[in-house]
Design a protein around this motif. Sequence first.
Motif, short mmCIF file in Angstrom:
data_model
loop_
_atom_site.label_atom_id
_atom_site.label_comp_id
_atom_site.label_asym_id
_atom_site.label_seq_id
_atom_site.Cartn_x
_atom_site.Cartn_y
_atom_site.Cartn_z
N MET A 242 28.88 36.50 46.88
CA MET A 242 29.16 35.82 45.63
C MET A 242 27.98 34.91 45.31
SD MET A 242 32.24 33.12 44.77
CE MET A 242 31.97 32.23 46.29
N THR A 243 27.58 34.89 44.05
CA THR A 243 26.55 33.96 43.59
C THR A 243 27.03 33.34 42.30
OG1 THR A 243 24.81 35.33 44.57
CG2 THR A 243 24.12 33.71 42.93
N PHE A 244 26.98 32.02 42.22
CA PHE A 244 27.33 31.32 40.99
C PHE A 244 26.17 31.46 40.02
CE2 PHE A 244 30.65 30.04 43.45
CZ PHE A 244 30.39 29.05 44.39
N LEU A 245 26.46 31.82 38.78
CA LEU A 245 25.41 32.04 37.78
C LEU A 245 25.55 31.06 36.63
CD1 LEU A 245 25.57 35.94 37.60
CD2 LEU A 245 23.97 34.54 38.91
N GLY A 246 24.45 30.87 35.91
CA GLY A 246 24.48 30.03 34.72
C GLY A 246 24.85 28.60 35.03
N ILE B 208 29.63 43.37 40.13
CA ILE B 208 30.00 42.95 38.78
C ILE B 208 29.41 41.57 38.51
CG2 ILE B 208 32.11 44.32 38.66
CD1 ILE B 208 33.69 41.71 39.06
N ILE B 209 29.09 41.33 37.26
CA ILE B 209 28.72 40.00 36.77
C ILE B 209 29.62 39.75 35.58
CG2 ILE B 209 26.95 38.58 35.69
CD1 ILE B 209 24.87 40.24 37.21
N GLY B 210 30.39 38.68 35.65
CA GLY B 210 31.33 38.41 34.57
C GLY B 210 31.78 36.97 34.58
N ASN B 211 32.75 36.68 33.72
CA ASN B 211 33.27 35.32 33.58
C ASN B 211 34.70 35.26 34.08
OD1 ASN B 211 31.18 35.79 31.29
ND2 ASN B 211 31.29 33.59 31.55
N TYR C 233 34.25 25.48 43.72
CA TYR C 233 33.21 25.38 42.71
C TYR C 233 33.44 26.19 41.43
CZ TYR C 233 30.50 23.05 46.29
OH TYR C 233 30.07 22.18 47.23
N LEU C 234 34.34 27.14 41.44
CA LEU C 234 34.52 27.96 40.24
C LEU C 234 35.70 27.49 39.42
CD1 LEU C 234 33.89 31.56 41.63
CD2 LEU C 234 32.34 30.14 40.28
N GLN C 235 35.59 27.66 38.12
CA GLN C 235 36.69 27.37 37.22
C GLN C 235 36.62 28.34 36.05
OE1 GLN C 235 34.35 24.89 37.88
NE2 GLN C 235 33.10 25.14 36.05
N LYS C 236 37.69 28.38 35.30
CA LYS C 236 37.79 29.29 34.16
C LYS C 236 36.55 29.20 33.28
CE LYS C 236 40.66 30.31 30.15
NZ LYS C 236 41.91 29.99 29.45
N LYS D 134 30.45 31.89 34.95
CA LYS D 134 29.86 33.21 35.20
C LYS D 134 29.57 33.34 36.70
CE LYS D 134 27.18 35.04 32.14
NZ LYS D 134 27.86 36.24 31.69
N VAL D 135 29.86 34.53 37.25
CA VAL D 135 29.69 34.74 38.69
C VAL D 135 29.27 36.18 38.97
CG1 VAL D 135 32.13 35.31 39.07
CG2 VAL D 135 30.80 34.34 40.95
N TYR D 136 28.47 36.35 40.01
CA TYR D 136 28.06 37.66 40.52
C TYR D 136 28.91 37.94 41.75
CZ TYR D 136 25.14 40.90 43.29
OH TYR D 136 24.68 41.94 44.04
N ILE D 137 29.53 39.11 41.80
CA ILE D 137 30.35 39.51 42.95
C ILE D 137 29.89 40.88 43.42
CG2 ILE D 137 32.66 40.20 43.72
CD1 ILE D 137 32.60 37.25 43.24
#
Length: 155
Positions: free
Chosen positions: A105-109, A10-13, A68-71, A74-77
């Motif tokens: 997991m990859t951080f996107l954008g 999935i790729i989402g926010n 590193y992630l917050q609300k 965008k992330v790839y899982i």
Amino acid sequence: MSGSVNKVIIIGNLGQDPEGRDAGGGRVVNLRIATSRRYTKKDGERVEDTEWHTVVLWNKLGELAERYLQKGRKVYIEGRLQTRQWTDQKTGEERYRTEIVGHEMTFLGGDTDGRPQAASQPRQQRQPRRSKNYEQPTGAVGPKTNPYQDDQIPF
């Protein structure tokens, strides 16, 4: 075919900040990720459907998500589906939850304000497996110039 495949990408926010806790000698972090699809009905009405996914990350991968992630990010899982079953202590009813157990997991954008992410932020990615005798080929490698024997292919 005797095997099976259980793989989800999935790729989402993120809908909220990661929620972590210590569990069973390791760290477990839950993410709520929204994926959306847009389409137009026959009558011309534009529709956007949003699906919410619960993602579970363990140990180092979960720690990276917490750091590193917050609300809104965008992330790839990539992971597998898992359904858990338990009995609700208050009502006695059987409960079920299907979630994605993430293993990549990859951080996107960029950040939620649109800035590009810093290059120093780590990414969890699987490295290709290579044999000990693997050497990087030099020059063009095509069908007629393959430098490997069948038993030397590095994957």
